[in-house]
Design an enzyme around this catalytic site. Structure first.
Site, PDB file in Angstrom:
ATOM      1  N   LYS A 120       0.140   4.224  -0.419  1.00  0.00           N
ATOM      2  CA  LYS A 120      -0.529   5.424   0.107  1.00  0.00           C
ATOM      3  C   LYS A 120      -0.266   6.621  -0.826  1.00  0.00           C
ATOM      4  O   LYS A 120      -0.205   6.438  -2.046  1.00  0.00           O
ATOM      5  CB  LYS A 120      -0.088   5.684   1.555  1.00  0.00           C
ATOM      6  N   GLY A 166       2.837  -0.878   4.434  1.00  0.00           N
ATOM      7  CA  GLY A 166       2.889   0.527   4.070  1.00  0.00           C
ATOM      8  C   GLY A 166       4.321   0.969   3.812  1.00  0.00           C
ATOM      9  O   GLY A 166       4.882   0.761   2.733  1.00  0.00           O
ATOM     10  N   GLY A 167       4.943   1.566   4.809  1.00  0.00           N
ATOM     11  CA  GLY A 167       6.280   2.150   4.666  1.00  0.00           C
ATOM     12  C   GLY A 167       7.310   1.241   4.006  1.00  0.00           C
ATOM     13  O   GLY A 167       8.061   1.680   3.118  1.00  0.00           O
ATOM     14  N   GLU A 219      -5.673  -4.455  10.725  1.00  0.00           N
ATOM     15  CA  GLU A 219      -4.627  -3.448  10.907  1.00  0.00           C
ATOM     16  C   GLU A 219      -4.932  -2.636  12.165  1.00  0.00           C
ATOM     17  O   GLU A 219      -5.743  -1.685  12.102  1.00  0.00           O
ATOM     18  CB  GLU A 219      -4.594  -2.479   9.722  1.00  0.00           C
ATOM     19  N   ASN A 253       0.869  -1.176   0.000  1.00  0.00           N
ATOM     20  CA  ASN A 253       0.000   0.000   0.000  1.00  0.00           C
ATOM     21  C   ASN A 253       0.906   1.226   0.000  1.00  0.00           C
ATOM     22  O   ASN A 253       1.445   1.604   1.029  1.00  0.00           O
ATOM     23  CB  ASN A 253      -0.906  -0.011   1.243  1.00  0.00           C
ATOM     24  N   GLY A 302       2.498   2.558  10.988  1.00  0.00           N
ATOM     25  CA  GLY A 302       3.545   3.580  10.890  1.00  0.00           C
ATOM     26  C   GLY A 302       4.245   3.905  12.196  1.00  0.00           C
ATOM     27  O   GLY A 302       4.939   4.914  12.297  1.00  0.00           O
ATOM     28  N   GLU A 320      -7.029   5.127   7.531  1.00  0.00           N
ATOM     29  CA  GLU A 320      -6.750   6.519   7.132  1.00  0.00           C
ATOM     30  C   GLU A 320      -7.950   7.120   6.385  1.00  0.00           C
ATOM     31  O   GLU A 320      -8.192   8.326   6.464  1.00  0.00           O
ATOM     32  CB  GLU A 320      -5.462   6.564   6.301  1.00  0.00           C
ATOM     33  N   HIS A 362      -9.687   1.462   4.758  1.00  0.00           N
ATOM     34  CA  HIS A 362      -8.425   1.671   5.466  1.00  0.00           C
ATOM     35  C   HIS A 362      -8.658   2.706   6.575  1.00  0.00           C
ATOM     36  O   HIS A 362      -9.430   3.658   6.385  1.00  0.00           O
ATOM     37  CB  HIS A 362      -7.344   2.159   4.496  1.00  0.00           C
ATOM     38  N   SER A 371       3.210  -1.853  10.559  1.00  0.00           N
ATOM     39  CA  SER A 371       4.645  -1.932  10.859  1.00  0.00           C
ATOM     40  C   SER A 371       5.279  -3.278  10.495  1.00  0.00           C
ATOM     41  O   SER A 371       6.152  -3.781  11.210  1.00  0.00           O
ATOM     42  CB  SER A 371       4.898  -1.604  12.340  1.00  0.00           C
TER      43      SER A 371
HETATM   44  P1  13P Z   1       2.940   0.643   7.784  1.00  0.00           P
HETATM   45  O1  13P Z   1       3.425  -0.648   7.215  1.00  0.00           O
HETATM   46  O2  13P Z   1       3.695   1.847   7.313  1.00  0.00           O
HETATM   47  O3  13P Z   1       2.803   0.571   9.279  1.00  0.00           O
HETATM   48  O4  13P Z   1       1.451   0.874   7.218  1.00  0.00           O
HETATM   49  C1  13P Z   1       0.546  -0.165   7.315  1.00  0.00           C
HETATM   50  C2  13P Z   1      -0.638   0.157   6.511  1.00  0.00           C
HETATM   51  O5  13P Z   1      -1.377   1.089   6.809  1.00  0.00           O
HETATM   52  C3  13P Z   1      -0.873  -0.640   5.306  1.00  0.00           C
HETATM   53  O6  13P Z   1      -2.142  -0.425   4.792  1.00  0.00           O
END
Ligand code: 13P
Length: 233
Positions: A10, A217-218, A158, A8, A164, A93, A91, A196
């Site tokens: 983002k 994510g990251g 999640e 993802n 994050g 967010e 999600h 994470s």
């Molecule tokens: P991180 O892996 O950066 O913690 O993000 C997770 C996420 O929101 C994936 O959708």
């Protein structure tokens, strides 16, 4: 057993970054066969990720309606036409910053299914709920209110506090939560974990019997950090 490894990106990827990433990933011939890799880029980069047999493409969200006067929205039907196979819905967010309710998330998931794609339905408890020991009750309600009438879909657990932050629940908590979610579902549904995930913890998390993949994510933003996760399968 297939393990879904989902990137993802983002709102963090560039056109040049996506090109380098996709060319590099597409050139690899030794990825684990059990890994089903899916890239979820921002809308304008979807096209540049398509057309490679070793990975699929998904969107990060889609509209709750299939067409009409909804400025700025992108419909599930257009995403299907583009070549997406998956769409992330709900999600945290989107829920936090854009006020998406469980009802809206369900509506989006239904449209994704109607178009023949697979929703990746995200649920997860915020920190205060986790601390109060009410996570399961919270997750149960989220699931009941946002689950589409019929599948097939993927569920992504999640925890909001793990996104994050570099913090993850213990392996035991992930396993117990996934089993709890499984017990609420009428049909067999892959449940993936997100929050994470890195090359350092992916092997342990993916090794849990109840975990069918990871949503990253990251660590999905460069091949250097994403490949070790795919190779952990
Ligand atoms: P991180 O892996 O950066 O913690 O993000 C997770 C996420 O929101 C994936 O959708």
């Amino acid at each position: 057993m297939t393990k879904y490894i989902i990137a993802n990106w983002k709102m963090r990827m560039t056109k040049a970054g996506a090109k380098t990433f996709v060319q590099g990933l597409a050139a690899l011939r030794d990825l684990p066969k059990e890994a089903s890799t899916i890239l979820c880029p921002p809308f304008p980069l979807i096209e540049s990720c398509l057309g490679h047999p070793s990975f699929d493409v998904g969107a990060q969200t889609s509209g709750a309606f299939l067409q009409g006067p909804y400025t700025g929205e992108v419909s599930a039907s257009l995403l299907k036409e583009m070549g997406c196979k998956y769409v992330i819905v709900g999600h945290s967010e989107r829920r936090v910053h854009y006020g998406e309710t469980n009802g809206v998330v369900k509506q989006k998931a239904q449209k994704v299914l109607q178009e023949g794609m697979t929703p990746i339905l995200c649920i997860g408890e915020p920190l205060e709920i986790y601390k109060s020991g009410q996570a399961n009750t919270y997750l149960q309600q989220q699931l009941q209110e946002s689950l589409p009438e019929e599948g097939p879909l993927l569920i992504a657990y999640e925890p909001v506090w793990a996104i994050g932050t570099g913090e993850t629940p213990s392996l035991e908590t992930i396993e117990k939560t996934h089993y709890f979610l499984t017990s609420l579902l009428k049909t067999q549904t892959p449940i993936i974990y997100g929050g994470s995930v890195t090359g350092d913890n992916a092997k342990d998390i993916l090794g849990l019997p109840s975990v069918s993949g990871v949503l990253v994510g990251g660590a999905s933003l460069s091949l250097e950090t994403f490949l070790p996760i795919i190779r952990s399968v």
